[in-house]
Design an enzyme around this catalytic site. Structure first.
Site, PDB file in Angstrom:
ATOM      1  N   GLU A 131      37.865  23.376  11.580  1.00  7.64           N
ATOM      2  CA  GLU A 131      37.257  23.612  12.901  1.00  7.64           C
ATOM      3  C   GLU A 131      38.225  23.187  14.001  1.00  7.64           C
ATOM      4  O   GLU A 131      37.837  22.493  14.946  1.00  7.64           O
ATOM      5  CB  GLU A 131      35.929  22.855  13.029  1.00  7.64           C
ATOM      6  CG  GLU A 131      34.851  23.351  12.096  1.00  7.64           C
ATOM      7  CD  GLU A 131      33.511  22.638  12.304  1.00  7.64           C
ATOM      8  OE1 GLU A 131      33.503  21.497  12.800  1.00  7.64           O
ATOM      9  OE2 GLU A 131      32.475  23.235  11.973  1.00  7.64           O
ATOM     10  N   GLU A 169      30.198  27.237   6.586  1.00  2.00           N
ATOM     11  CA  GLU A 169      29.283  26.088   6.607  1.00  2.00           C
ATOM     12  C   GLU A 169      27.934  26.586   7.107  1.00  2.00           C
ATOM     13  O   GLU A 169      27.682  26.627   8.314  1.00  2.00           O
ATOM     14  CB  GLU A 169      29.793  24.976   7.544  1.00  2.00           C
ATOM     15  CG  GLU A 169      31.039  24.278   7.048  1.00  2.00           C
ATOM     16  CD  GLU A 169      31.408  23.033   7.858  1.00  2.00           C
ATOM     17  OE1 GLU A 169      30.664  22.684   8.799  1.00  2.00           O
ATOM     18  OE2 GLU A 169      32.447  22.423   7.545  1.00  2.00           O
TER      19      GLU A 169
END
Ligand code: NAG
Ligand code: NAG
Ligand code: NAG
Ligand code: NAG
Ligand code: NAG
Ligand code: NAG
Length: 636
Positions: free
Chosen positions: A187, A267
């Protein structure tokens, strides 16, 4: 063409690739991306993964196989794992890959179980893990720009990757192993630096050590800014989002950055984490099932985060710092399909039913929950307070320093450090002890001549009152509550970061005691007890940092159990030398600590050690229960 149309077209293409019969696998295994048909190709055939996250660092080695088997029996074909750098290189230059750190054994067990692996070796991982997996020794360079092309940071990263990635290479699918893809960074687009040079360096390291064939990818949150800063040419861009997100909006965004190739949610949040003081998080099973079904029917590959959360044992929890510092609780149950203790939940069965609509799930029963036992109450006895036990806990003695030094400066990265000085003048009136720059990271327990006075807490309590005579001993025990794991404040130094002021005086001339509490306990203290007498018996005060000990009698078996510290305030617990983590029932929501059965001895008395930081109950006893209590409604 607008995005919705583009989206519809690409999903049709993706579905198409599952009905076309492709060439049968040749001899060598291959895993790649088919940009024409918008899917992964495994041995030449279209492949969709249904994966779940599991962190080996949060589960004792003994239970790895059990958890993996339950994931396989749910119908998953892959798992997604993080490699926490600081778990393997806690001390700079010293690498651990054995025992609970035996990554290759974990990969082997996954392979034996029939699970592919999506590997996320960071170097930064977030994961609600201490400092997002970065080793705290990086902070010895005070102004290091983590997660950037800062040369010192890059040097440390390249040393680490040169150690780790060659171990990984034989496990790549194309080399006969089970790792189908490898994530670069984590991320990254959510980080302020947005440093493409850093990402290019990582890309080059990964290619150098892992070769040209392996699928490398990035994962970012569902905003344009994150996708812009987190993606890089040559790394396949995936996205992550949970049940509150519109699936087509999110996958359209992925498509804008990765016009062709498989849709991937890296995710998909089955649950969520808890911080101390939060309500216990829960994510609705029906929403999870519905969205999983929707994504799978679009042909998307999905990883469920978490599938098995586990536990932040010891000091491994991370923290967030948004409006204020908020530390993550010890349990990483995550409201996931497998509970913290690895038990199948209703959410798991619902997910299995969804997967069944797309793929055959393995025949045979789901392995049952591991047996739990309520061993009952154990009464503890006071060992002594931290100040009176310094000889054993700080064998090297103190460092002298005019001004306070941080944990990183004295090279003790986790746990507790004692800062000691003298009152510069007599304080007849209660006088403010102030941390004017909010420099207590994270909690400071203050005593004068052995009498507990109260505490300072980062961001919330910057002033307390103290009385005493000139020359009295001022002891400040500082607790590291876990380093920030997300956002721009990950340079999270611990200890006293700035001067404390008492009335009008800046406190100086400190003795700083590095404390090796875990080392002492691992060596049998206080149950061997002999080096330390029990002076605290003299004092009946139960306020301030204090050790307690007791033994749980063996029962002939060693089943999982949950430790409840009702009436205790805040502290740390060890069993048979193993640090179970932090307890803080007053703040909650977590009320019990998970004890994996294999930590207990079936035949010998089990040693319990508690460090209570504030106040123990009148009757200092703990309760071993047969179920977890993770929410505040279970306080009493
Ligand atoms: C993984 O498992 C497969 C099938 O059991 C086996 O053929 C292969 O050798 C294993 N790979 C490794 C690297 O152990
Ligand atoms: C998601 O967004 C699309 C386009 O904006 C809309 O048509 C669709 O109804 C939304 N889906 C849900 C489940 O809200
Ligand atoms: C800590 O122990 C010492 C030695 O027994 C004692 O003098 C002191 O009062 C104790 N402090 C507290 C807070 O109980
Ligand atoms: C408990 O501590 C004693 C003394 O250090 C040690 O001999 C014993 O092995 C410990 N028990 C267990 C189960 O580890
Ligand atoms: C210690 O215990 C005695 C007897 O129970 C009590 O009178 C006294 O107040 C206690 N002292 C402290 C400091 O708690
Ligand atoms: C809290 O725990 C109670 C008792 O175990 C349970 O009934 C309840 O559903 C839990 N609530 C939440 C929000 O987890």
């Amino acid at each position: 063409m607008n995005n919705v149309t583009k989206f519809v077209l690409t999903s049709v293409l993706c579905l198409a690739c599952f009905v076309i019969n492709t060439v049968a696998a040749s001899g060598t295994p291959t895993f790649s991306i088919d940009y024409k048909k918008n899917c992964f190709l495994k041995d030449g055939a279209p492949f969709q993964y249904v994966s779940g996250s599991i962190h080996y660092s949060r589960i004792p080695r003994f239970y790895w196989k059990d958890r993996l088997l339950k994931m396989y029996m749910t119908g998953l074909n892959a798992i997604q794992i993080y490699v926490p750098w600081n778990y393997h290189e806690t001390v700079q230059g010293v690498y651990k890959f054995t025992g609970d750190q035996d990554l290759e054994h974990f990969l082997d067990l996954a392979n034996q179980t029939g699970l592919l692996v999506i590997l996320r070796p960071g170097p930064y991982i977030c994961a609600e893990w201490e400092m997002g997996g970065l080793p705290a020794w990086l902070l010895q360079k005070p102004n290091i720009i983590l997660r950037s092309a800062d040369p010192d940071y890059l040097q440390a990263v390249s040393n680490w990757l040169a150690m780790l990635l060659p171990k990984i290479r034989p496990w790549l699918y194309n080399n006969g192993g089970n790792i189908i893809s490898v994530q670069v960074e984590n991320e990254y687009g959510s980080y302020f630096a947005c440093d493409y040079n850093y990402m290019r360096h990582l890309h080059a390291f990964f290619r150098f050590f892992l070769g040209e064939d392996v699928v490398l990818f990035t994962t970012d949150g569902n905003t344009d800014r994150e996708m812009i800063c987190g993606t890089l040419q040559g790394l396949y861009a995936t996205i992550d989002f949970g049940t509150d997100t519109n699936i087509s909006t999110a996958f359209n965004r992925q498509r804008r950055f990765e016009p062709r190739g498989p849709l991937v949610n890296s995710e998909f949040y089955t649950g969520w984490l808890d911080h101390w003081g939060d309500q216990h998080a829960q994510v609705d099973t029906q929403k999870v099932s519905k969205m999983l079904g929707d994504m799978l029917s679009m042909g998307a590959s999905v990883n469920m985060y978490m599938f098995e959360g586990g536990t932040n044992f010891g000091y491994w929890n991370g923290a967030d710092h948004d409006s204020r510092f908020r530390s993550v609780v010890t349990s990483y149950d995550y409201n996931a399909p497998l509970s913290e203790a690895g038990d199948p939940t209703a959410k798991l069965l619902a997910i299995r039913d969804v997967i069944k609509r797309f793929y055959p799930v393995p025949e045979g029963p789901m392995p049952p929950a591991t047996p739990k036992f309520a061993y009952g109450f154990v009464t503890l006895q006071k060992v002594g307070n931290v100040s009176s036990l310094l000889d054993g806990l700080s064998p090297q003695g103190p460092i002298q320093s005019q001004y306070p030094q941080t944990f990183e400066e004295i090279k003790q990265y986790y746990g507790f450090v004692l800062y000691r000085t003298k009152l510069p003048r007599t304080l007849t009136e209660p006088t403010p002890l102030i941390s004017p720059l909010n420099g207590v990271h994270d909690r400071a327990y203050v005593s004068v001549n052995g009498v507990y006075q109260g505490l300072l807490e980062r961001d919330t309590t910057l002033v307390m009152k103290v009385t005493g005579q000139a020359g009295d001993q001022l002891d400040i025990l500082v607790e590291n509550m876990g380093r920030v794991n997300f956002g721009s404040r990950i340079n999270d130094h611990k200890g006293l970061l700035s001067n404390l002021i008492l009335g009008k005086d800046v406190l100086t001339d400190w003795l700083i005691y590095s404390l090796d509490i875990d080392g002492a306990i691992a060596n049998g203290w206080p149950h061997t007890g002999l080096k330390c007498s029990f002076p605290a018996a003299a004092s009946n005060s139960s306020d301030g940092p204090m050790f307690y000990m007791g033994t749980l009698d063996p029962t002939g078996f060693a089943w999982d159990t949950f430790l409840k510290l009702r009436g205790w305030t805040k502290g740390q617990v060890w069993i048979n030398g193993v640090n179970l983590g932090r307890y803080w029932p007053q703040r909650g929501p977590q009320q019990t600590l998970y004890i994996p059965g294999p930590l207990l001895s079936p035949s010998q008395p089990n040693n319990i050690t508690v460090l209570e930081l504030e106040r123990a109950p009148q009757e200092p006893r703990v309760l071993f229960m047969d179920r977890a209590q993770l929410n505040n409604t279970e306080k009493s």
